[in-house]
Design a protein around this motif. Sequence first.
Motif, PDB file in Angstrom:
ATOM      1  N   LYS A  70       0.806  -1.231   0.000  1.00 37.56           N
ATOM      2  CA  LYS A  70       0.000   0.000   0.000  1.00 37.56           C
ATOM      3  C   LYS A  70       0.836   1.278   0.000  1.00 37.56           C
ATOM      4  N   HIS A  71       1.935   1.257   0.771  1.00 35.51           N
ATOM      5  CA  HIS A  71       2.701   2.503   0.898  1.00 35.51           C
ATOM      6  C   HIS A  71       4.201   2.273   0.725  1.00 35.51           C
ATOM      7  N   VAL A  72       4.804   3.077  -0.132  1.00 39.62           N
ATOM      8  CA  VAL A  72       6.269   3.162  -0.199  1.00 39.62           C
ATOM      9  C   VAL A  72       6.645   4.591   0.161  1.00 39.62           C
ATOM     10  N   THR A 118       5.076  -0.324   3.793  1.00 42.95           N
ATOM     11  CA  THR A 118       4.117  -0.807   4.795  1.00 42.95           C
ATOM     12  C   THR A 118       2.714  -0.881   4.212  1.00 42.95           C
ATOM     13  N   ASN A 119       1.922  -1.783   4.754  1.00 42.66           N
ATOM     14  CA  ASN A 119       0.513  -1.878   4.377  1.00 42.66           C
ATOM     15  C   ASN A 119      -0.375  -1.183   5.407  1.00 42.66           C
ATOM     16  N   ASN A 120       0.255  -0.606   6.437  1.00 40.73           N
ATOM     17  CA  ASN A 120      -0.487   0.009   7.528  1.00 40.73           C
ATOM     18  C   ASN A 120      -0.582   1.530   7.310  1.00 40.73           C
ATOM     19  N   ASP A 121      -1.800   2.037   7.131  1.00 44.71           N
ATOM     20  CA  ASP A 121      -2.004   3.460   6.816  1.00 44.71           C
ATOM     21  C   ASP A 121      -1.455   4.373   7.916  1.00 44.71           C
ATOM     22  N   LYS A 124       1.645   7.128   7.554  1.00 46.77           N
ATOM     23  CA  LYS A 124       1.481   8.548   7.867  1.00 46.77           C
ATOM     24  C   LYS A 124       2.586   8.992   8.847  1.00 46.77           C
ATOM     25  N   GLN A 125       2.759   8.164   9.861  1.00 44.60           N
ATOM     26  CA  GLN A 125       3.759   8.450  10.884  1.00 44.60           C
ATOM     27  C   GLN A 125       5.176   8.490  10.282  1.00 44.60           C
ATOM     28  N   LEU A 126       5.470   7.543   9.406  1.00 41.82           N
ATOM     29  CA  LEU A 126       6.797   7.464   8.780  1.00 41.82           C
ATOM     30  C   LEU A 126       7.082   8.731   7.971  1.00 41.82           C
TER      31      LEU A 126
END
Length: 373
Positions: A53-55, A205-208, A212-214
């Motif tokens: 989901k997220h790179v 990560t796949n965790n939204d 956001k935090q990263l």
Amino acid sequence: MRPIQMVDLKTQHSHLQPELNKKILEVVNSAAYIKGAEVQKFERELEKYLDVKHVIACANGTDALQLAMMALGLKPGDEVITTNFTYVATAEIIALLQLKPVLVDVHPDTFDILIDELESAITSKTKAIVPVHLFGQCSQMEELLQLAKKHKLYVVEDTAQAIGADYIFKDGRVAKAGTMGDIGTTSFFPSKNLGCMGDGGAIFTNNDDLAKQLRIIANHGQSKQYYHDFVGVNSRLDSIQAAVLRIKLRHLDEYCQARNTAANNYDHLLVGVNEIVVPARVKNSTHVFHQYVLKTRGVNRDDLKTYLNEFGIPCNIYYPVPLNEQLPYKDDSRKFTNTDYLCQSVLALPMHTELGEDQQGYIINKIKEFIAL
Ligand SMILES: *Cc1c(COP(=O)(O)O)cnc(C)c1O
């Protein structure tokens, strides 16, 4: 025969030169060097490639590990378990954040963290496990994820050496290295399988919420411009590197293939050479051969290395010293029999996408010559 190199980036880039030159010049002329469109495009393309989901792109693979640990909210004194046989960055970041690196021995054939020993290293202070997909093959993720779930631990996959590798779960599900745990980290150091022309790294990560935090942590802890909620860092990929990575990402599978062809050819040339143990392959992971690491048996590894070097063959020892014997990570409380053995017997042969069969033939002939001395 072309001179043999450990990694031959010049030849790899020569095939892409017109495209690379054009794109780099475009970015130079755009003057959007930081947070430009190229970085966003690269992040979205890598998300698609990895099916994650997220790179989040960042400055290097070491930063990626640091951002991961920070995003998980680990506190000084928390214990993080990782392997004793890895590049120092993995343990360094744990120690830098005043967490406690707990080192675990590895399997002598796969170089992978030992699951049984991992479980026995878990204490009430353990918060996370950092498996390293060393040399390009995935850790035993299914067992490791089960263990993490049972003990409620985070998993951060250090994927610096294994981008593009596939893990195959027992039910047939396939996932890319770095997308199975809570967070995956990677490096785009030039010699890595997907390398840029300077420093670069990324987090998956796949965790939204974690994503956001990263992003906030990587940008000085700011959620809104000039409003800083906590102490963050400055870690970003620049647009020129992103542009280079976008071009090279399109060739990543082909590069993995070329590395596998070279590895299989080494294996083939080494059939019947009892003094050399070729790298083991596991069933539930593909191998992307960041390194082709053999083990010597009954011959002196250091003498072999010197011999090959004398004949113009570069080769390297990854890694000569177990982490638990390095000054900042000293740990004499347990035995690390397999890591000790590997540090004495491993040797990485030249491995890259441009290796010629003539070069490989020459390398293996010199190894045989040394053994026959
Ligand atoms: C290369 C590497 C890193 C660090 O990456 P950099 O981009 O050099 O900071 C971390 N872990 C492993 C296993 C590596 O091989």
